[in-house]
Design a protein around this motif. Sequence first.
Motif, PDB file in Angstrom:
ATOM      1  N   GLN A 142      19.742  -9.931 -28.386  1.00  0.00           N
ATOM      2  CA  GLN A 142      21.178  -9.686 -28.383  1.00  0.00           C
ATOM      3  C   GLN A 142      21.981 -10.815 -27.734  1.00  0.00           C
ATOM      4  OE1 GLN A 142      22.384  -5.588 -27.447  1.00  0.00           O
ATOM      5  NE2 GLN A 142      20.202  -5.059 -27.387  1.00  0.00           N
ATOM      6  N   ILE A 143      21.292 -11.781 -27.150  1.00  0.00           N
ATOM      7  CA  ILE A 143      21.967 -12.864 -26.426  1.00  0.00           C
ATOM      8  C   ILE A 143      22.975 -13.627 -27.285  1.00  0.00           C
ATOM      9  CG2 ILE A 143      21.572 -15.135 -25.358  1.00  0.00           C
ATOM     10  CD1 ILE A 143      19.208 -13.932 -23.912  1.00  0.00           C
ATOM     11  N   PRO A 144      22.625 -14.088 -28.496  1.00  0.00           N
ATOM     12  CA  PRO A 144      23.609 -14.881 -29.254  1.00  0.00           C
ATOM     13  C   PRO A 144      24.923 -14.148 -29.517  1.00  0.00           C
ATOM     14  CG  PRO A 144      21.428 -15.080 -30.242  1.00  0.00           C
ATOM     15  CD  PRO A 144      21.329 -14.025 -29.185  1.00  0.00           C
ATOM     16  N   ARG A 145      24.854 -12.855 -29.830  1.00  0.00           N
ATOM     17  CA  ARG A 145      26.066 -12.081 -30.117  1.00  0.00           C
ATOM     18  C   ARG A 145      26.946 -11.965 -28.875  1.00  0.00           C
ATOM     19  NH1 ARG A 145      27.176  -6.688 -29.256  1.00  0.00           N
ATOM     20  NH2 ARG A 145      25.041  -6.383 -28.564  1.00  0.00           N
ATOM     21  N   ILE A 146      26.333 -11.668 -27.733  1.00  0.00           N
ATOM     22  CA  ILE A 146      27.102 -11.484 -26.500  1.00  0.00           C
ATOM     23  C   ILE A 146      27.631 -12.821 -25.990  1.00  0.00           C
ATOM     24  CG2 ILE A 146      26.943 -10.724 -24.088  1.00  0.00           C
ATOM     25  CD1 ILE A 146      24.865  -8.648 -25.168  1.00  0.00           C
ATOM     26  N   ALA A 147      26.812 -13.861 -26.097  1.00  0.00           N
ATOM     27  CA  ALA A 147      27.243 -15.193 -25.652  1.00  0.00           C
ATOM     28  C   ALA A 147      28.451 -15.651 -26.456  1.00  0.00           C
ATOM     29  CB  ALA A 147      26.089 -16.180 -25.786  1.00  0.00           C
ATOM     30  N   ALA A 148      28.444 -15.424 -27.758  1.00  0.00           N
ATOM     31  CA  ALA A 148      29.581 -15.812 -28.596  1.00  0.00           C
ATOM     32  C   ALA A 148      30.813 -14.974 -28.272  1.00  0.00           C
ATOM     33  CB  ALA A 148      29.207 -15.658 -30.069  1.00  0.00           C
ATOM     34  N   SER A 149      30.609 -13.686 -28.014  1.00  0.00           N
ATOM     35  CA  SER A 149      31.731 -12.795 -27.737  1.00  0.00           C
ATOM     36  C   SER A 149      32.387 -13.095 -26.397  1.00  0.00           C
ATOM     37  CB  SER A 149      31.238 -11.349 -27.767  1.00  0.00           C
ATOM     38  OG  SER A 149      32.248 -10.469 -27.391  1.00  0.00           O
TER      39      SER A 149
END
Length: 190
Positions: A142-149
């Motif tokens: 889930q890191i890429p989604r949260i990092a982008a958000s």
Amino acid sequence: MVKDIIIGLRSTLILWVLTALIYPFLMIFIGQTVFPYQANGSLITDNQDQVIGSALIGQTFTSDRYFISRPSVINYSEGGDAQPTGISGASNLAPSNPDLIKRVEKTIFDLQQAQIKPTADLLYTSGSGLDPHITLESALLQIPRIAASRNIDNNQLEILITKHIDGRFLSIFGEPGVNVLKLNLALDSL
């Protein structure tokens, strides 16, 4: 015969006092003095001392800014479709049940829309429907989604996840996991 009845009544009364009065109050006393956090439900509070959840009960997070937790048959979070928190349990649907298949297919679709690889713990409920943990793999995916958000560096999120891994119970039972509520609270405090 009267003597036997008196002995039986006396034994019943003594056992009742021991098991219905002394033992429960002793357990309450030990719980409140030795393990107050656990005895009171492992409640987590915010900066204003408002209870926001329990470390023992999973909550639903739908925003891209938060880690997604395991699905539950019951929605324990506040909101329009929330259920009373006194209810727990799994759906008891067989793997071939059309309702379960529809729910899993919808969850797969939702995860793919969020660009998260579906893992077992993000697709299926736990046996109790209350589990607040996800696997380390599910958190890392889930890191890429949260990092982008949130405009946060991926490495910073990885370090945060690593700090919030709960090990095996007694070092031998179960698998290491990440408590989603605690992780999301730590995420908000970054």
